[in-house]
Enzyme design. Structure first.
Site, PDB file in Angstrom:
ATOM      1  N   GLY A 160     -23.939   3.608  17.812  1.00 32.55           N
ATOM      2  CA  GLY A 160     -24.788   3.780  16.636  1.00 32.55           C
ATOM      3  C   GLY A 160     -26.190   3.337  16.982  1.00 32.55           C
ATOM      4  N   LYS A 171     -24.725  -3.380  16.769  1.00 31.69           N
ATOM      5  CA  LYS A 171     -24.319  -4.132  17.964  1.00 31.69           C
ATOM      6  C   LYS A 171     -24.691  -5.593  17.740  1.00 31.69           C
ATOM      7  CE  LYS A 171     -28.472  -3.482  20.775  1.00 31.69           C
ATOM      8  NZ  LYS A 171     -28.993  -3.066  22.050  1.00 31.69           N
ATOM      9  N   CYS A 217     -31.390   4.589  18.105  1.00 34.12           N
ATOM     10  CA  CYS A 217     -31.852   5.395  19.243  1.00 34.12           C
ATOM     11  C   CYS A 217     -30.854   6.447  19.729  1.00 34.12           C
ATOM     12  CB  CYS A 217     -32.244   4.477  20.387  1.00 34.12           C
ATOM     13  SG  CYS A 217     -33.702   3.502  19.982  1.00 34.12           S
ATOM     14  N   VAL A 243     -39.938  -2.060  17.845  1.00 34.94           N
ATOM     15  CA  VAL A 243     -40.681  -1.860  19.092  1.00 34.94           C
ATOM     16  C   VAL A 243     -42.114  -2.389  18.978  1.00 34.94           C
ATOM     17  CG1 VAL A 243     -41.686  -0.079  20.581  1.00 34.94           C
ATOM     18  CG2 VAL A 243     -39.290   0.038  19.946  1.00 34.94           C
ATOM     19  N   ASN A 248     -31.430   7.546  27.614  1.00 34.65           N
ATOM     20  CA  ASN A 248     -30.539   7.330  26.469  1.00 34.65           C
ATOM     21  C   ASN A 248     -29.371   8.314  26.472  1.00 34.65           C
ATOM     22  OD1 ASN A 248     -31.841   5.130  25.540  1.00 34.65           O
ATOM     23  ND2 ASN A 248     -32.786   6.087  23.766  1.00 34.65           N
ATOM     24  N   ARG A 300     -28.847   0.865  11.369  1.00 36.77           N
ATOM     25  CA  ARG A 300     -29.022   2.322  11.415  1.00 36.77           C
ATOM     26  C   ARG A 300     -27.863   2.976  12.190  1.00 36.77           C
ATOM     27  NH1 ARG A 300     -35.423   2.427  12.921  1.00 36.77           N
ATOM     28  NH2 ARG A 300     -34.896   0.445  13.908  1.00 36.77           N
ATOM     29  N   GLY A 344     -15.113   1.770  22.621  1.00 39.58           N
ATOM     30  CA  GLY A 344     -15.264   1.088  21.333  1.00 39.58           C
ATOM     31  C   GLY A 344     -15.111   2.052  20.182  1.00 39.58           C
ATOM     32  N   TYR A 393     -17.873   0.274  28.341  1.00 36.12           N
ATOM     33  CA  TYR A 393     -16.938  -0.290  27.376  1.00 36.12           C
ATOM     34  C   TYR A 393     -16.566   0.721  26.296  1.00 36.12           C
ATOM     35  CZ  TYR A 393     -17.929  -4.746  29.554  1.00 36.12           C
ATOM     36  OH  TYR A 393     -18.039  -5.750  30.464  1.00 36.12           O
TER      37      TYR A 393
HETATM   38  N1  LIG Z   1     -35.498   0.175  18.144  1.00 36.83           N
HETATM   39  C1  LIG Z   1     -35.300   0.308  19.434  1.00 36.83           C
HETATM   40  O1  LIG Z   1     -34.432  -0.336  20.028  1.00 36.83           O
HETATM   41  C2  LIG Z   1     -36.154   1.260  20.246  1.00 36.83           C
HETATM   42  C3  LIG Z   1     -36.143   1.158  21.647  1.00 36.83           C
HETATM   43  C4  LIG Z   1     -36.933   2.036  22.374  1.00 36.83           C
HETATM   44  C5  LIG Z   1     -37.701   3.003  21.728  1.00 36.83           C
HETATM   45  N2  LIG Z   1     -37.656   3.084  20.359  1.00 36.83           N
HETATM   46  C6  LIG Z   1     -38.504   4.097  19.714  1.00 36.83           C
HETATM   47  O2  LIG Z   1     -39.668   3.445  19.210  1.00 36.83           O
HETATM   48  C7  LIG Z   1     -40.083   4.054  17.987  1.00 36.83           C
HETATM   49  C8  LIG Z   1     -40.127   3.003  16.892  1.00 36.83           C
HETATM   50  O3  LIG Z   1     -38.825   2.521  16.674  1.00 36.83           O
HETATM   51  P1  LIG Z   1     -38.533   1.222  15.798  1.00 36.83           P
HETATM   52  O4  LIG Z   1     -37.086   0.942  15.900  1.00 36.83           O
HETATM   53  O5  LIG Z   1     -39.520   0.159  16.163  1.00 36.83           O
HETATM   54  O6  LIG Z   1     -38.882   1.794  14.336  1.00 36.83           O
HETATM   55  P2  LIG Z   1     -39.067   0.975  12.970  1.00 36.83           P
HETATM   56  O7  LIG Z   1     -38.638   1.894  11.909  1.00 36.83           O
HETATM   57  O8  LIG Z   1     -38.456  -0.376  13.093  1.00 36.83           O
HETATM   58  O9  LIG Z   1     -40.652   0.761  12.877  1.00 36.83           O
HETATM   59  C9  LIG Z   1     -41.584   1.784  12.696  1.00 36.83           C
HETATM   60  C10 LIG Z   1     -42.729   1.233  11.847  1.00 36.83           C
HETATM   61  O10 LIG Z   1     -43.812   2.169  11.817  1.00 36.83           O
HETATM   62  C11 LIG Z   1     -44.433   2.072  10.551  1.00 36.83           C
HETATM   63  N3  LIG Z   1     -45.294   3.268  10.354  1.00 36.83           N
HETATM   64  C12 LIG Z   1     -44.920   4.535  10.068  1.00 36.83           C
HETATM   65  N4  LIG Z   1     -45.995   5.335  10.012  1.00 36.83           N
HETATM   66  C13 LIG Z   1     -47.078   4.575  10.293  1.00 36.83           C
HETATM   67  C14 LIG Z   1     -48.487   4.832  10.415  1.00 36.83           C
HETATM   68  N5  LIG Z   1     -48.990   6.066  10.260  1.00 36.83           N
HETATM   69  N6  LIG Z   1     -49.305   3.802  10.696  1.00 36.83           N
HETATM   70  C15 LIG Z   1     -48.802   2.560  10.854  1.00 36.83           C
HETATM   71  N7  LIG Z   1     -47.487   2.254  10.774  1.00 36.83           N
HETATM   72  C16 LIG Z   1     -46.634   3.240  10.495  1.00 36.83           C
HETATM   73  C17 LIG Z   1     -43.271   1.919   9.605  1.00 36.83           C
HETATM   74  O11 LIG Z   1     -43.670   1.389   8.360  1.00 36.83           O
HETATM   75  C18 LIG Z   1     -42.363   0.968  10.388  1.00 36.83           C
HETATM   76  O12 LIG Z   1     -42.622  -0.382  10.084  1.00 36.83           O
HETATM   77  C19 LIG Z   1     -39.077   5.181  17.727  1.00 36.83           C
HETATM   78  O13 LIG Z   1     -39.595   6.370  18.263  1.00 36.83           O
HETATM   79  C20 LIG Z   1     -37.871   4.749  18.509  1.00 36.83           C
HETATM   80  O14 LIG Z   1     -37.075   5.826  18.914  1.00 36.83           O
HETATM   81  C21 LIG Z   1     -36.923   2.222  19.614  1.00 36.83           C
END
Ligand SMILES: NC(=O)c1ccc[n+]([C@@H]2O[C@H](COP(=O)([O-])OP(=O)(O)OC[C@H]3O[C@@H](n4cnc5c(N)ncnc54)[C@H](O)[C@@H]3O)[C@@H](O)[C@H]2O)c1
Length: 440
Positions: free
Chosen positions: A263, A328, A266, A11, A214, A335, A259, A257
């Protein structure tokens, strides 16, 4: 605008790159020095279509920078996005330690007005906790620097993240003060040129909107999975059922769909966290979502169930080709991927596996490690050699129209177990292949 993004994961990196692409001056912070080293040396730590070019373009233009220096990051942006992980705690609730650590860093180091934006998916009430954490740090410093806290959940989909961020369906801004709303409106105006997409709410509603979205999507998947299992028992075809109900505009075709279970980073954690918040903070038991979760846990075992019914509970001496490891298509994210449950089940029953994925093999190696029972192939066809069956777990485009003659030739026996319903059963069976799909 000067923007800091805290957390440079799926994100954070996408948000940072897209915000830089429309002209902002963006600094991305991460605590993981390896991630920042890769980005600073022109690489990219994740697979996401279109992201690498966008990152390179904006780094070259001097609009996108990376750092591990917290003080520099806090000093940089008037707008401070918190986009760190919120993984499930042991009890299923969202682990807020990273979000609150980021908030405290801001409070500890800020010297002028900041808009602190919760972009991570966080339980209802987090904006208040973030505000309290920053206030606490300011109090300890004996200063009264002004700031606002905004809830701005992210709806991007991995695999289409850049496109989703650049062309959002909606931009939810939960805030109560006009100055912050004004800044958020200005920041997002380049992403909503055709019509207004900003939905302004209070912070608690914004936080709940993300979980509700979600949870609804996960519900549709579990609902269809249950009906697919029923269709199979009743001799109906779930694909026909899907089309028959999807044509109703109140239902629609999207996300129907069946399946081998949902996973990803999120749905599983957000469904769990919403159930937990509801019961702990509000004394409410979310019965529908509990069933959604239970149905999904069972569905992740649907492929291994089909395999053991076909080949027996003891799979010693059996070998399986597996197509797809990522949770996916178009991502390398593993994850909570259904492939992990399947591989666990197959190896535990004594089988060996050769897996192929177009982009997630390196991530699978990291998560699963190298094992004698598990090999990785460089091509889909290489994975087929000497396997008792081909099992399809992720619906990558390249699997949609395979060379069925080659599949037949390379498998010991022509059995295809399809967790994504990619093929027409009559056609595949007509080629002499035993075809086990979901709900057909
Ligand atoms: N991945 C998705 O598709 C998606 C979509 C919508 C919302 N989200 C939400 O967004 C958030 C982030 O998800 P993601 O998939 O990007 O996670 P991610 O694990 O890919 O990235 C999180 C990053 O934050 C860093 N981090 C942790 N603590 C920190 C700090 N104190 N200072 C600086 N960096 C720090 C970690 O090292 C890591 O690189 C989650 O809450 C998730 O639920 C994710």
């Amino acid at each position: 605008m000067k923007v800091t993004v805290i957390g440079t994961g799926y994100v954070g990196l996408v948000s940072g790159a897209c915000l830089a692409d429309v002209g902002n001056d963006v600094l991305c912070l991460d605590v993981n020095p390896e991630k920042i080293r890769i980005l600073e040396s022109g690489g990219i730590p994740i697979y996401e279509p279109g992201l690498e070019e966008m990152v390179k373009r904006n780094v070259a233009a001097g609009r996108l920078h990376f750092t591990t220096d917290v003080a520099r990051a806090v000093n940089h942006g008037t707008i401070q996005f918190i986009a760190v992980g919120t993984p499930p705690d042991e009890d299923g609730s969202a682990d807020m330690q990273y979000v609150l650590a980021a908030a405290r860093n801001i409070g500890r180091l800020m010297t002028d007005y900041k808009v602190v934006v919760d972009k991570s998916t966080v339980p209802v009430g987090t904006a208040d906790e973030v505000k309290a954490a920053i206030e606490d740090e300011l109090r300890q410093r004996g200063v009264n620097t002004p700031f606002s806290v905004v809830s701005n959940p992210e709806f991007l989909k991995e695999g289409a993240a850049v496109d989703d961020f650049m062309r959002p369906d909606r931009i939810v801004v939960g805030a109560s003060d006009e100055q912050a709303i004004h800044l958020m409106r200005a920041l997002y105006s380049p992403f909503q040129r055709s019509h207004e997409r900003l939905v302004v709410t209070d912070t608690r509603s914004a936080e709940l909107i993300k979980y509700a979205a979600n949870a609804m999507l996960a519900t549709r998947i579990s609902f269809m999975n249950e009906l697919a299992n029923l269709a199979e028992k009743l001799g109906a075809d779930i694909e026909m059922v899907r089309q028959g109900i999807g044509s109703d505009p109140r239902i629609g075709y999207h996300f129907l769909y069946p399946g081998c279970g949902y996973g990803g980073s999120c749905f599983p954690k957000d469904v769990k966290a919403l159930i937990k918040t509801a019961s702990d903070k509000a004394g409410v038991e979310l019965q529908v979502l509990k069933a959604v979760e239970a149905a999904n846990d069972a569905q992740k075992r649907v492929l291994s169930g089909k395999i053991t019914r076909r080949f027996g509970a003891n799979l010693a001496g059996r070998h399986f080709a597996l197509w797809g490891l990522a949770f996916k298509p178009n991502t390398d994210d593993m994850r909570e991927a259904p492939s992990l449950t399947l591989i666990d089940d197959l190896l535990a029953a004594g089988a060996t596996v050769t897996a192929y994925d177009p982009v997630a093999t390196h991530e699978a190696r990291r998560v699963l490690g190298e094992r004698d029972q598990l090999r990785y192939a460089e091509t889909p066809n290489e994975a087929l050699h000497g396997a008792d069956a081909l099992v399809i777990v992720t619906e990558w485009k390249e699997f949609r129209s395979p060379d069925f003659d080659l599949i037949k030739e390379r498998l010991k026996q022509p059995v295809v177990v399809d967790g994504r319903n990619l093929y027409d059963p009559a056609f595949v069976r007509g080629l002499g292949i035993e075809y086990l799909a979901i709900g057909r």
